[in-house]
Design a protein around this motif. Structure first.
Motif, PDB file in Angstrom:
ATOM      1  N   GLN A  14       0.825  -1.202   0.000  1.00 52.25           N
ATOM      2  CA  GLN A  14       0.000   0.000   0.000  1.00 52.25           C
ATOM      3  C   GLN A  14       0.865   1.260   0.000  1.00 52.25           C
ATOM      4  OE1 GLN A  14      -2.603  -0.332   3.365  1.00 52.25           O
ATOM      5  NE2 GLN A  14      -3.774  -2.029   2.498  1.00 52.25           N
ATOM      6  N   GLU A  15       1.924   1.251   0.825  1.00 55.20           N
ATOM      7  CA  GLU A  15       2.797   2.424   0.894  1.00 55.20           C
ATOM      8  C   GLU A  15       3.532   2.633  -0.429  1.00 55.20           C
ATOM      9  OE1 GLU A  15       2.919   4.688   3.172  1.00 55.20           O
ATOM     10  OE2 GLU A  15       1.366   3.615   4.268  1.00 55.20           O
ATOM     11  N   MET A  16       3.939   1.536  -1.083  1.00 57.19           N
ATOM     12  CA  MET A  16       4.593   1.673  -2.375  1.00 57.19           C
ATOM     13  C   MET A  16       3.638   2.265  -3.407  1.00 57.19           C
ATOM     14  SD  MET A  16       6.840  -1.852  -2.560  1.00 57.19           S
ATOM     15  CE  MET A  16       7.442  -1.491  -4.201  1.00 57.19           C
ATOM     16  N   ALA A  17       2.371   1.842  -3.358  1.00 53.83           N
ATOM     17  CA  ALA A  17       1.384   2.401  -4.284  1.00 53.83           C
ATOM     18  C   ALA A  17       1.168   3.881  -4.004  1.00 53.83           C
ATOM     19  CB  ALA A  17       0.062   1.639  -4.159  1.00 53.83           C
ATOM     20  N   ARG A  18       1.112   4.234  -2.692  1.00 56.93           N
ATOM     21  CA  ARG A  18       0.949   5.655  -2.347  1.00 56.93           C
ATOM     22  C   ARG A  18       2.154   6.467  -2.811  1.00 56.93           C
ATOM     23  NH1 ARG A  18      -0.581   3.679   2.933  1.00 56.93           N
ATOM     24  NH2 ARG A  18      -2.852   3.520   3.128  1.00 56.93           N
ATOM     25  N   THR A  19       3.357   5.895  -2.641  1.00 57.51           N
ATOM     26  CA  THR A  19       4.569   6.600  -3.062  1.00 57.51           C
ATOM     27  C   THR A  19       4.573   6.829  -4.566  1.00 57.51           C
ATOM     28  OG1 THR A  19       5.809   5.608  -1.235  1.00 57.51           O
ATOM     29  CG2 THR A  19       7.090   6.513  -3.049  1.00 57.51           C
ATOM     30  N   GLU A  20       4.185   5.796  -5.317  1.00 50.81           N
ATOM     31  CA  GLU A  20       4.131   5.936  -6.772  1.00 50.81           C
ATOM     32  C   GLU A  20       3.127   7.006  -7.176  1.00 50.81           C
ATOM     33  OE1 GLU A  20       5.081   5.302 -10.690  1.00 50.81           O
ATOM     34  OE2 GLU A  20       6.062   4.509  -8.896  1.00 50.81           O
ATOM     35  N   ASP A  57       1.931  12.623  -8.848  1.00 49.37           N
ATOM     36  CA  ASP A  57       1.355  13.931  -8.525  1.00 49.37           C
ATOM     37  C   ASP A  57       2.432  15.007  -8.544  1.00 49.37           C
ATOM     38  OD1 ASP A  57      -1.123  12.799  -8.251  1.00 49.37           O
ATOM     39  OD2 ASP A  57      -1.034  12.660  -6.065  1.00 49.37           O
ATOM     40  N   LEU A  58       3.627  14.654  -8.015  1.00 53.33           N
ATOM     41  CA  LEU A  58       4.719  15.624  -7.994  1.00 53.33           C
ATOM     42  C   LEU A  58       5.158  15.997  -9.405  1.00 53.33           C
ATOM     43  CD1 LEU A  58       6.768  17.242  -6.344  1.00 53.33           C
ATOM     44  CD2 LEU A  58       8.237  15.200  -6.320  1.00 53.33           C
ATOM     45  N   GLN A  59       5.231  14.988 -10.274  1.00 52.16           N
ATOM     46  CA  GLN A  59       5.606  15.267 -11.656  1.00 52.16           C
ATOM     47  C   GLN A  59       4.577  16.179 -12.336  1.00 52.16           C
ATOM     48  OE1 GLN A  59       6.005  11.383 -13.354  1.00 52.16           O
ATOM     49  NE2 GLN A  59       8.062  11.044 -12.518  1.00 52.16           N
ATOM     50  N   ARG A  60       3.297  15.887 -12.087  1.00 48.63           N
ATOM     51  CA  ARG A  60       2.254  16.736 -12.672  1.00 48.63           C
ATOM     52  C   ARG A  60       2.338  18.155 -12.117  1.00 48.63           C
ATOM     53  NH1 ARG A  60      -0.893  11.852 -12.433  1.00 48.63           N
ATOM     54  NH2 ARG A  60      -1.588  12.369 -10.323  1.00 48.63           N
ATOM     55  N   SER A  61       2.634  18.263 -10.810  1.00 48.34           N
ATOM     56  CA  SER A  61       2.750  19.595 -10.205  1.00 48.34           C
ATOM     57  C   SER A  61       3.935  20.347 -10.783  1.00 48.34           C
ATOM     58  CB  SER A  61       2.904  19.459  -8.675  1.00 48.34           C
ATOM     59  OG  SER A  61       1.765  18.861  -8.106  1.00 48.34           O
ATOM     60  N   ASN A  62       5.043  19.637 -10.975  1.00 48.67           N
ATOM     61  CA  ASN A  62       6.218  20.293 -11.564  1.00 48.67           C
ATOM     62  C   ASN A  62       5.937  20.787 -12.980  1.00 48.67           C
ATOM     63  OD1 ASN A  62       7.784  19.932  -9.304  1.00 48.67           O
ATOM     64  ND2 ASN A  62       8.670  17.997  -9.990  1.00 48.67           N
ATOM     65  N   GLN A  63       5.247  19.943 -13.757  1.00 45.98           N
ATOM     66  CA  GLN A  63       4.897  20.353 -15.110  1.00 45.98           C
ATOM     67  C   GLN A  63       3.985  21.585 -15.097  1.00 45.98           C
ATOM     68  OE1 GLN A  63       3.168  16.818 -16.741  1.00 45.98           O
ATOM     69  NE2 GLN A  63       5.131  15.765 -17.003  1.00 45.98           N
ATOM     70  N   LYS A  64       3.062  21.586 -14.144  1.00 45.29           N
ATOM     71  CA  LYS A  64       2.149  22.727 -14.042  1.00 45.29           C
ATOM     72  C   LYS A  64       2.911  23.984 -13.645  1.00 45.29           C
ATOM     73  CE  LYS A  64      -2.063  24.246 -11.693  1.00 45.29           C
ATOM     74  NZ  LYS A  64      -3.100  23.885 -10.677  1.00 45.29           N
ATOM     75  N   LEU A  65       3.842  23.850 -12.700  1.00 42.14           N
ATOM     76  CA  LEU A  65       4.640  25.003 -12.282  1.00 42.14           C
ATOM     77  C   LEU A  65       5.491  25.526 -13.430  1.00 42.14           C
ATOM     78  CD1 LEU A  65       5.774  23.927  -8.695  1.00 42.14           C
ATOM     79  CD2 LEU A  65       4.203  25.775  -9.289  1.00 42.14           C
TER      80      LEU A  65
END
Length: 465
Positions: free
Chosen positions: A281-287, A292-300
């Motif tokens: 579960q934690e690995m799935a959350r991390t992925e 989400d971080l990649q999408r946020s970086n692209q948005k920024l």
């Protein structure tokens, strides 16, 4: 070529077989004392005795000290977690110690008053097995209140109750009831209650690692009672019963220590299967978080368009950064400051000398602001001649110094305005996250309000409070 081998879940059949094998091993280990009991019962002379009062007293003293230590550790776990099962286990260990120690104290009376010497042993095991069973019934119940955990009156009443049991055993030993009948009744009760513990554990399908230790230990207590029933004082079966009970007690104390060094709880230590499930579960959350971080970086990155005139960031990028700084401050607790900077009388400069001159002023003002802010970055042009800057990790007093440096740097600028030399000034308002608000909007409003005050106080000044 990569040599990496993909690792996934093992085949279901292999998991089932190994699970059955592990359960069989646990059952065999729990029943190991039964093999020793059967061996002595069928192949040893029951009349062979090892009567050593001194050795018995030393063994009981060691058991008493061990019991006191385990009682204290269990109580510490209960005090921290409030688990009801730990409360009953603490009482079970304390009750065992306060009753069992008289079994050792009356060792010298083994020949003069046999039953006063013997009855305290089964009585202590019966009391502990009953309290452990009550604790098992309370397994995974809600935590006790802090007041109940430290209620001295309640704990004192239990001590009084155990002292009363000591007196009742003494009365029973001196009564007309046959001592052998009393001893066998108490020992049989201890054995049956211990077996009831095991049956309840199985029926409730409690499989956490510490509760497996609990079950094996309680099975050892049941088998020790069986050995006491089959043995006679001082023969080898009688001594084996002591050893089996001690083994179960040591194993249970190991579980207590494990709880003490981890969660202080008997119900939140996870099995290997539960840990693997949580890991997945934690690995799935991390992925998911990485995506989400990649999408946020692209948005920024898509929003990080610089103002073409000044080279500073635009308003949208600034607001995004400010929100990010607010989030970082909430997580880490470090402050940051916000500067609102406005070029004084820019409209008059445009009207008198031309907008081109005003543009040059804005460009050079942005450059000197960036230079005066070093090593911090984050200047943004938010409207006309107004700039804002975020200073991460900077408290209000340090921000005031930077604001003064910016104001002085702007005041020192000179520009060509046709036949005249043009100079400009700037007003600065400063706010600090936390002291002036806990949201981006609140901090911006505070900085803007102080900028307006700087304007009304004659301009060319810095206001931070």
């Amino acid at each position: 070529m990569s040599n990496t081998v993909a690792v996934g879940d093992p085949p279901e059949a292999a998991r089932r077989v190994t699970g059955w094998y592990a359960a069989l091993l646990r059952a065999m280990f729990a029943l190991l004392p039964a093999y020793l009991i059967a061996y002595l019962y069928y192949f040893q002379d029951p009349h062979l005795l090892f009567e050593s009062h001194g050795f018995h007293e030393i063994a009981i003293a060691a058991a008493t000290l061990e019991g006191l230590f385990v009682s204290y550790v269990t109580w510490q776990c209960y005090r921290l977690s409030g688990e009801p099962i730990l409360r009953w286990m603490t009482l079970g260990f304390i009750g065992f110690v306060l009753i069992y120690m008289l079994h050792g104290a009356f060792t010298p009376l083994a020949h003069h008053h046999m039953w006063l010497f013997l009855l305290y042993g089964p009585a202590s095991r019966l009391a502990m097995s009953v309290l452990l069973f009550i604790g098992l019934l309370a397994y995974a119940s809600g935590a006790d209140s802090v007041e109940r955990r430290t209620d001295r009156w309640l704990w004192g009443m239990w001590f009084v109750g155990f002292a009363a049991i000591d007196l009742l055993v003494a009365v029973l030993a001196n009564s007309s009831i046959p001592g052998l009948l009393a001893a066998r009744s108490l020992e049989t009760g201890a054995m049956l209650i211990s077996l009831l513990n095991v049956a309840c554990l199985v029926a409730r399908r409690i499989r956490s690692p510490l509760m497996q230790i609990f079950g094996i230990s309680v099975m050892a207590f049941a088998l020790s009672s069986l050995a006491f029933l089959l043995g006679k004082p001082w023969n080898h079966m009688w001594w084996l019963a002591h050893a089996i009970f001690a083994g179960g007690f040591f194993l249970l104390s190991y579980g207590i220590v494990q709880a003490f060094h981890t969660t202080r709880s008997f119900s939140t230590i996870y099995s290997q299967e539960e840990l693997m499930a949580q890991l997945r579960q934690e690995m799935a959350r991390t992925e998911s978080a990485l995506q989400d971080l990649q999408r946020s970086n692209q948005k920024l990155e898509s929003l990080a368009a610089a103002d073409p005139l000044t080279g500073a960031s635009n308003r949208r990028t600034f607001v995004e950064r400010l929100e990010a700084e607010v989030g970082a401050a909430k997580r880490g607790g470090s402050p940051f400051s916000l500067l609102a900077i406005d070029v004084d009388n820019l409209q008059r400069v445009n009207e008198r000398f031309s907008e081109q001159t005003g543009d040059r002023i804005l460009h050079d003002v942005a450059q000197v602001c960036m230079e005066a802010m070093r090593p911090y970055h984050g200047l943004a042009r938010v409207d006309g001649g107004e700039f804002m800057a975020v200073l991460p990790g900077v408290a209000l007093d340090a921000a005031l110094m930077i604001g003064e440096r910016i104001r002085a740097s702007i005041q020192s600028l000179q520009f060509e305005g046709g036949q005249e030399r043009v100079t400009v000034t700037a007003s600065v308002g400063i706010a600090q996250y936390g002291a002036d608000g806990a949201t981006a909007d609140a901090v911006m409003r505070a900085a803007g309000e102080r900028l307006r005050r700087a304007k009304t106080h004659g301009r060319n000044c810095v206001i931070a409070v």
